[in-house]
Design an enzyme around this catalytic site. Structure first.
Site, PDB file in Angstrom:
ATOM      1  N   LYS A 122       9.916   4.314  55.724  1.00 13.89           N
ATOM      2  CA  LYS A 122       8.769   3.845  54.938  1.00 13.89           C
ATOM      3  C   LYS A 122       8.897   2.357  54.623  1.00 13.89           C
ATOM      4  O   LYS A 122       7.902   1.639  54.624  1.00 13.89           O
ATOM      5  CB  LYS A 122       8.634   4.659  53.642  1.00 13.89           C
ATOM      6  CG  LYS A 122       8.196   6.101  53.880  1.00 13.89           C
ATOM      7  CD  LYS A 122       6.731   6.197  54.250  1.00 13.89           C
ATOM      8  CE  LYS A 122       6.366   7.406  55.089  1.00 13.89           C
ATOM      9  NZ  LYS A 122       6.653   8.666  54.447  1.00 13.89           N
ATOM     10  N   LYS A 204       5.607  14.829  69.105  1.00 18.74           N
ATOM     11  CA  LYS A 204       4.891  15.982  68.577  1.00 18.74           C
ATOM     12  C   LYS A 204       3.468  15.592  68.203  1.00 18.74           C
ATOM     13  O   LYS A 204       3.155  14.433  68.055  1.00 18.74           O
ATOM     14  CB  LYS A 204       5.576  16.463  67.283  1.00 18.74           C
ATOM     15  CG  LYS A 204       6.969  16.961  67.456  1.00 18.74           C
ATOM     16  CD  LYS A 204       7.468  17.603  66.153  1.00 18.74           C
ATOM     17  CE  LYS A 204       7.506  16.631  64.980  1.00 18.74           C
ATOM     18  NZ  LYS A 204       7.938  17.256  63.716  1.00 18.74           N
ATOM     19  N   LYS A 207      -0.245  14.367  62.072  1.00 23.79           N
ATOM     20  CA  LYS A 207      -1.384  14.407  61.160  1.00 23.79           C
ATOM     21  C   LYS A 207      -2.174  13.113  61.166  1.00 23.79           C
ATOM     22  O   LYS A 207      -3.346  13.096  60.846  1.00 23.79           O
ATOM     23  CB  LYS A 207      -0.900  14.689  59.721  1.00 23.79           C
ATOM     24  CG  LYS A 207      -0.689  16.171  59.486  1.00 23.79           C
ATOM     25  CD  LYS A 207      -0.773  16.520  58.010  1.00 23.79           C
ATOM     26  CE  LYS A 207       0.462  16.036  57.293  1.00 23.79           C
ATOM     27  NZ  LYS A 207       0.475  16.302  55.871  1.00 23.79           N
TER      28      LYS A 207
END
Ligand code: TRP
Length: 344
Positions: A122, A204, A207
């Site tokens: 982050k 993968k 979202k």
């Protein structure tokens, strides 16, 4: 269930998990998490939480928060989660979370928080907003879990580090104040986690990233067909029984999730004898994916429109979660010696 101790003898084991309301749910979330939740709801006491407070660490603008929470809740129910059987609730509706988070923060050290891989990621991604909430993200997550004295946490591999930290906070708390919390463990029904590959063969489904290579539960029929049509292929195998390149293996893996065994077997054999046509393979996968996603999408959409029902669901979930949280916090305050509050 592996490696969990039952702290609640005679009762069902307690399962807890959470998902942030950022981005859209996709079939990777369905096969990797939701499908597991739905099986668990009959066998365990389940707390499934929408982590709206966690989302503030990366999304301080709250304009879309409410619709996002509503969408995620609708999608969970549309996939088969029953809000009567489980506690399906929003993190911010359980104020005890903030209290326990505060106590746990005194047992969490700056050094260990700074070296958490998700924190370091982050910092790289949002160097302009390295806030303390981001640093203590794993502490808040530990509070979510142990607030219900949960033992089993269905999460993906990317959360294992957070769970290990939660166990460390539990050990420190129990050591200092008394055995209150069981140590939470990662838990999945099928043991091997289903990883749903993205359509571009790179990692993968996600979202929020690579949206054209991810099938969302809210995608309409044509968009699903279009995305699958775009999936990477090549000119086909040139010798019999050739190994499959990753991106072709990915298409087969997706097909195994939504197509019938017979369909998969036919394409497998066509691959082996080099008669496969990738256009047909993708067309079939597109149709089967549409059949799979459509009923979920339509149901989720109907629930999303029904704000009254959503409010009832969230109120019911909050009531169950607060009841469990309040019972834990009573014990926590007592063992911590914080039991001199005036009786209410
Ligand atoms: N950190 C989790 C994620 O990003 C979400 C989460 C928040 C969670 N609280 C939790 C997961 C408690 C399991 C248990 O996916």
């Amino acid at each position: 269930m592996k490696q969990t101790k039952n702290m609640n003898p005679g009762h069902q084991e307690i399962v807890m998990s959470g998902i942030r309301p950022t981005g859209f749910l996709h079939i990777g979330n369905y096969f990797g998490a939701l499908k597991n939740y739905i099986k668990m709801q009959d066998e365990y006491e389940c707390f499934f939480m929408i982590a709206d407070l966690h989302s503030l660490t990366t999304h301080p603008d709250t304009k879309d928060l409410k619709p996002n929470v509503h969408r995620v809740v609708s999608e969970h129910i549309a996939c088969g989660l029953d809000p009567e059987k489980v506690a399906l609730y929003c993190q911010s509706h359980v104020p005890q979370t903030a209290e326990l988070y505060l106590y746990l923060n005194m047992l969490a050290y700056k050094g260990e928080l700074e070296k958490t891989p998700t924190f370091k990621d982050k910092v790289r991604l949002q160097p302009e907003n390295v806030n303390a909430g981001l640093l203590t993200y794993p502490v808040l997550q530990a509070a979510d879990i142990i607030l219900h004295r949960a033992v089993a946490v269905p999460v993906g591999k990317d959360q294992e580090q957070h769970l290990e930290m939660a166990r460390n906070f539990v050990k420190r708390f129990n050591h200092r104040y008394g055995e209150v919390f069981p140590e939470p463990q990662a838990f999945n029904f099928a043991n091997a986690l289903v990883k749903v590959p993205s359509l571009d063969g790179k990692g993968k489904m996600s979202k929020s990233e690579n949206q054209l290579a991810t099938i969302y539960l809210s995608d309409d029929d044509d968009l699903i067909r279009k995305k699958i049509k775009k999936a990477k292929t090549d000119s086909g195998p040139t010798e019999q029984n050739a190994p499959k390149p990753d991106y072709i293996e990915n298409i087969f893996n997706l097909m195994k999730l939504v197509s019938s065994e017979e369909v998969v077997a036919n394409f497998e054999s066509a691959y082996r004898d080099c008669t496969i046509r990738y256009g047909d393979l993708k067309k079939q996968l597109g149709e089967d994916m549409v059949q799979f996603v459509r009923p979920i999408r339509e149901k989720a959409e109907a629930i999303r429109q029904d704000e009254k029902y959503l409010k009832e669901v969230l109120a019911m979930g909050a009531e169950k979660a607060v009841k469990s949280a309040a019972a834990t916090m009573k014990i926590v305050r007592e063992v911590m010696g914080l039991n001199y509050f005036p009786e209410k």
